[in-house]
Structure formats: C-alpha cells, structure tokens
Design an enzyme around this catalytic site. Structure first.
Site, PDB file in Angstrom:
ATOM      1  CE1 TYR A  84      -2.453   3.425   2.070  1.00 36.30           C
ATOM      2  CE2 TYR A  84      -3.757   2.433   0.347  1.00 36.30           C
ATOM      3  CZ  TYR A  84      -3.521   3.485   1.209  1.00 36.30           C
ATOM      4  OH  TYR A  84      -4.327   4.596   1.183  1.00 36.30           O
ATOM      5  CG  ASP A 116       5.805   3.889   0.703  1.00 36.66           C
ATOM      6  OD1 ASP A 116       4.638   3.697   0.289  1.00 36.66           O
ATOM      7  OD2 ASP A 116       6.083   4.687   1.616  1.00 36.66           O
ATOM      8  CE  LYS A 125       1.724   5.408   7.713  1.00 30.66           C
ATOM      9  NZ  LYS A 125       0.296   5.448   8.056  1.00 30.66           N
TER      10      LYS A 125
HETATM   11  P1  KE4 Z   1      -0.992   8.821   3.671  1.00 29.00           P
HETATM   12  O1  KE4 Z   1      -1.406   9.426   2.367  1.00 29.00           O
HETATM   13  O2  KE4 Z   1      -2.131   8.053   4.317  1.00 29.00           O
HETATM   14  O3  KE4 Z   1      -0.335   9.843   4.631  1.00 29.00           O
HETATM   15  O4  KE4 Z   1       0.167   7.759   3.391  1.00 29.00           O
HETATM   16  C1  KE4 Z   1      -0.087   6.721   2.496  1.00 29.00           C
HETATM   17  C2  KE4 Z   1       0.879   5.583   2.768  1.00 29.00           C
HETATM   18  C3  KE4 Z   1       1.955   5.405   1.939  1.00 29.00           C
HETATM   19  N1  KE4 Z   1       2.851   4.415   2.147  1.00 29.00           N
HETATM   20  C4  KE4 Z   1       2.722   3.572   3.192  1.00 29.00           C
HETATM   21  C5  KE4 Z   1       3.735   2.487   3.386  1.00 29.00           C
HETATM   22  C6  KE4 Z   1       1.640   3.710   4.085  1.00 29.00           C
HETATM   23  O5  KE4 Z   1       1.524   2.848   5.133  1.00 29.00           O
HETATM   24  C7  KE4 Z   1       0.696   4.723   3.872  1.00 29.00           C
HETATM   25  C8  KE4 Z   1      -0.515   4.912   4.771  1.00 29.00           C
HETATM   26  N2  KE4 Z   1      -0.751   3.882   5.724  1.00 29.00           N
HETATM   27  C9  KE4 Z   1      -2.108   3.683   6.129  1.00 29.00           C
HETATM   28  C10 KE4 Z   1      -2.092   2.663   7.257  1.00 29.00           C
HETATM   29  N3  KE4 Z   1      -1.885   1.363   6.808  1.00 29.00           N
HETATM   30  C11 KE4 Z   1      -2.788   4.940   6.548  1.00 29.00           C
HETATM   31  C12 KE4 Z   1      -4.045   4.758   7.361  1.00 29.00           C
HETATM   32  C13 KE4 Z   1      -5.269   5.149   6.608  1.00 29.00           C
HETATM   33  O6  KE4 Z   1      -5.318   4.953   5.369  1.00 29.00           O
HETATM   34  O7  KE4 Z   1      -6.199   5.662   7.283  1.00 29.00           O
END
Ligand code: KE4
Length: 434
Positions: A145, A240, A268
């Site tokens: 993801y 990532d 994060k």
């Molecule tokens: P954001 O756009 O949500 O800040 O980041 C996306 C992202 C990109 N790369 C990795 C490895 C990530 O884990 C994430 C976002 N993680 C999720 C939790 N598994 C965010 C939680 C959510 O979507 O509410």
C-alpha cells in the site's frame, strides 16, 4: 461493556455528512463490525473516547505517534509555531531544518521535497522516476500500500485490502496499465517482470518492511536483490518508508538493511502527527523536480510551519540516547506476551506474529506469513472476536487484520502487562467461539 452511547450518537451524526462517518475507510470498523469509539483526547499511550472510556492505544494514528499522544515538548513546539502564523506560502527556516534532519538521518537522501501526506510523496516519487528515466511502467508488490494515487490502487493493501477493493473502481484502465504486480518477497517474479518489460520500467516501489498486508518482513537478500535488479535494468528503486521511516530505526529500513534506494518516501512520524510527507534521494536525481528541473510538483501547504515544528520536535526526541533500544525491549516483551497468551489458550497452531521493531501484526493463521497470499489466509472471524474482546478490555488495536499495530515510547510496563492480561482473555474467547 462500557457505555458507547455518545460514540453511537456521533456516528449517526457523522454518517449524515461524512461518507461512512469517517475520513479514512479503515476507521469505519467495516472488517470487525461495531461502533468505532469517537476519540475525545489522547495523552501518552492512552486514548479517551467521547463516553469517557480509556484505551491503551496501539493504533498510534497508524504510525505517527511513536512518542505517544500530546507529548509535552511536541505540544509546546506546535503552540509556539501557531502563534507565529499558520501558513505563508513562502520559504521558512523550519522547513530547511526538517529537510536537513531528514538528509542527516536517511543514508540515501541528499535532497528532499516536503509535501503533506504519504500519498503525495509517493505520487511525486513515481512521477520523478518516470521523468528521470523517460519510462512509464512501475512495479509494485501485491498487497503493498502506497497511498491512494490511481496507479497504486492496483492490488493495494491497508484499507483497500480490508474493504476488498484492492483494485479500486474509478481508476481508469490507462492509469493502472503501467502498474506491474509481483508478489512480495519473490525475487524471481521481480526479475521476470523486469525482463518482460525490459527498457520500460521506470522503477519498483516497495515497502522495505511491509506494513499494509499486516507486517511482513523482507526475506534474506530480498531488498539487496531488488537493488541489483534495478541497477541491472536502469530502473529506480523506491523505498516507501512512510511507515518504516524513523520507526524501525532513526535511519529507517535503509539503515537497518543497509540497502540504498534511489528514492525514499516518508511520512507519518516525520510530521509527529501533523500532515507531512517527504520524497528524497540523490541531489542529481531530485534536481529533476521543479523549479530546478522539469518534473512538476507543488503544494499549498507543503513545508507548513506548524507541521515542521511538530516534526522537528519529534525527531529531536528520537535522537535521545537509548530511545530505540528501550522501544525494542518493550516491543519484544509485548510480542512474546501475546504469543504466550495464544499458546495458553491452545491457539499456538492458529496464530503467528510478525514484528519489525515496534511495528507488528498478530495473524490468525499458522503462517509463516511472507506475502499477501499467506496474509489473506488469516481467519477474519477469529480476528474480529479478538479485536472486540481487546477493545472491551480497553486495548485499542487497528480494526483490521491487514494493519500493523505500534508501540510508542509512552507505553509503560503496566500498559504492557494489562495488554497481555487482556490478550489472555481474548484468546480464550477466540478458542471457545471460533
Ligand atoms: P498517507 O497518504 O495516508 O499519509 O500515506 C499513504 C501511505 C503510503 N505508504 C505507506 C507504506 C503507508 O503505510 C501509507 C498509509 N498507511 C495507512 C495505514 N496502513 C494509513 C491509514 C489510513 O489509510 O487511514
């Protein structure tokens, strides 16, 4: 069962005006059912919901809150920044300082572009790889993801996997046509994909430790193998590290595994709970981005001074002597306690636990879980039973089997003992009812 009347009322109101009552799907409890507690405040490792129920928090905002909630010095930094103004749309010293801290922390980063989310960081990384190489295709792993940019919503993990839409409607075939999927931890599949599309692959994006199909660690030599494959094919290796950056170590997975990506994405923890993402790499590569180079990227709130203050205060705490060592000890203690609880309930052959530093996932499947296929063999009913038994006992876990849960520096021995006690009861319930 504690009252959740106010959360129920708030959910009804939320559903009238927010899609699914939430602003990010995984928060809706779709995979586990029930009413998500509406959180009123957090302090340290404790969350308090609208009904006054307290929880030991292992969601940690889905990763950012490695210091725990409302950390004194982070709050002070934010408060000071707020009184100087919220947003200028102009360069500030604080964004220079945060970029310097990133470049100092991450071995593969000389230059940085700060943005407002992990998704934006990944979007920029993909465009940069494509702009630099003049190629279109991006390899990603099944269950990886990387935020919700179109090209990444192809067999994606996290909430997309939880909700069963790993390849989302609304993503036109053209946007996904250049995304090549390979299983995580399968070096020969990655090699075959690189061969099949030789000369067309701009890059491969990978979570160096996967956290969005649950936690899955890279096999021996996997990351180094991807490095060599990308070198052989003139493709960019994109780590990532939105989740692993500053989580696995101050220098992230690239420090732990000693593999240097061409491009790193961060988020994060870097914002300490405020909206921050970053993309970084060698200066010669990053200088392809506007305004120096032609690869366009922009953002009204990029480098926001309040977010910078939160990030700088957070990174300062992470550099304290022994920070990661004590977090490692507490994480290992918790992991062992959870496995002991499963064993005591007779579930030793029905669960496995994957852990990387203070991020971990307890899978309701014997495992080993080394890729998406193994992760999705987990028993959703068992997970849901476990999740709710823990929630009822005041332990707040991510409401999905496909998420990592996180320990923070604020979790005390008492928190850990109470969590393990709750797990003993929860596992007993799983053993009895599933
Ligand atoms: P954001 O756009 O949500 O800040 O980041 C996306 C992202 C990109 N790369 C990795 C490895 C990530 O884990 C994430 C976002 N993680 C999720 C939790 N598994 C965010 C939680 C959510 O979507 O509410």
């Amino acid at each position: 069962m504690a009252s959740n009347r106010k959360s129920e009322t708030l959910l009804t109101k939320a559903n009238r005006v927010l899609v699914g009552g939430v602003n990010s799907p995984v928060r809706a409890f779709a995979a586990v059912g029930g009413v998500p507690p509406f959180i009123a405040k957090g302090k340290g490792a404790t969350l308090t919901d609208a009904d006054g129920n307290h929880y030991i928090d292992y969601v940690g905002g889905y990763g950012p809150m490695i210091l725990g909630h409302a950390h004194e010095r982070v709050m002070t930094a934010i408060t000071k920044a707020v009184h100087k103004g919220a947003s200028f749309g102009a360069p500030t010293e604080s964004e220079v300082k945060l970029a310097e801290a990133v470049a100092e922390a991450m071995p593969a980063i000389e230059a940085v572009r700060l943005v407002s989310s992990g998704t934006e960081a990944v979007m920029t990384a993909l465009r940069l790889a494509r702009g630099v190489t003049g190629r279109a295709k991006i390899v990603k792993t099944v269950g990886g993801y990387h935020g919700h940019a179109d090209a990444m919503l192809v067999s994606a993990g996290s909430g997309a996997l939880t909700l069963g839409v790993p390849s989302s409607p609304g993503v036109p075939a053209g946007a996904a046509a250049d995304t090549v999927l390979v299983p995580y931890n399968d070096l020969s599949a990655a090699a075959a994909a690189m061969e099949q599309f030789a000369g067309q692959i701009a890059g491969m994006i990978v979570e160096p430790v996967a956290g969005n199909m649950g936690v899955v660690l890279p096999g021996e030599g996997y990351l180094q193998g991807l490095r060599e494959l990308c070198d052989a094919h003139g493709a960019m290796l994109i780590f990532d590290e939105v989740m692993t950056g500053f989580r696995l170590a101050y220098g992230g997975a690239q420090q732990v595994y000693g593999v240097r990506p061409d491009i790193t994405t961060l988020g994060k923890i870097l914002g300490g709970g405020m909206p921050v993402g970053a993309v970084g790499g060698r200066r010669t590569l990053m200088n392809h981005l506007a305004p120096v180079g032609p690869v366009y990227q922009a953002g009204t709130l990029s480098g926001n001074p309040i977010a910078m203050a939160a990030g700088l205060a957070t990174l300062a705490e992470l550099q304290a002597e022994g920070f990661y060592e004590s977090l490692e000890q507490a994480s290992a203690q918790l992991a062992q306690g959870l496995l002991d609880a499963a064993r005591a309930a007779g579930l030793a052959d029905r669960v496995c636990l994957n852990r990387a530093a203070s991020m971990m996932t307890l899978f309701f499947t014997p495992g080993p879980v080394r890729d998406h296929a193994a992760a999705t063999a987990a028993d959703p009913a068992a997970f849901a039973t476990y999740f709710h038994a823990m929630l009822d006992a005041g332990v707040y876990l991510p409401p999905s089997q496909y998420e990592a849960f996180f320990l923070s520096a604020a979790h005390t021995q008492d928190d850990i003992h109470r969590t393990i006690d709750a797990a003993q009861h929860a596992m007993g319930l799983v053993a009895k009812t599933t």
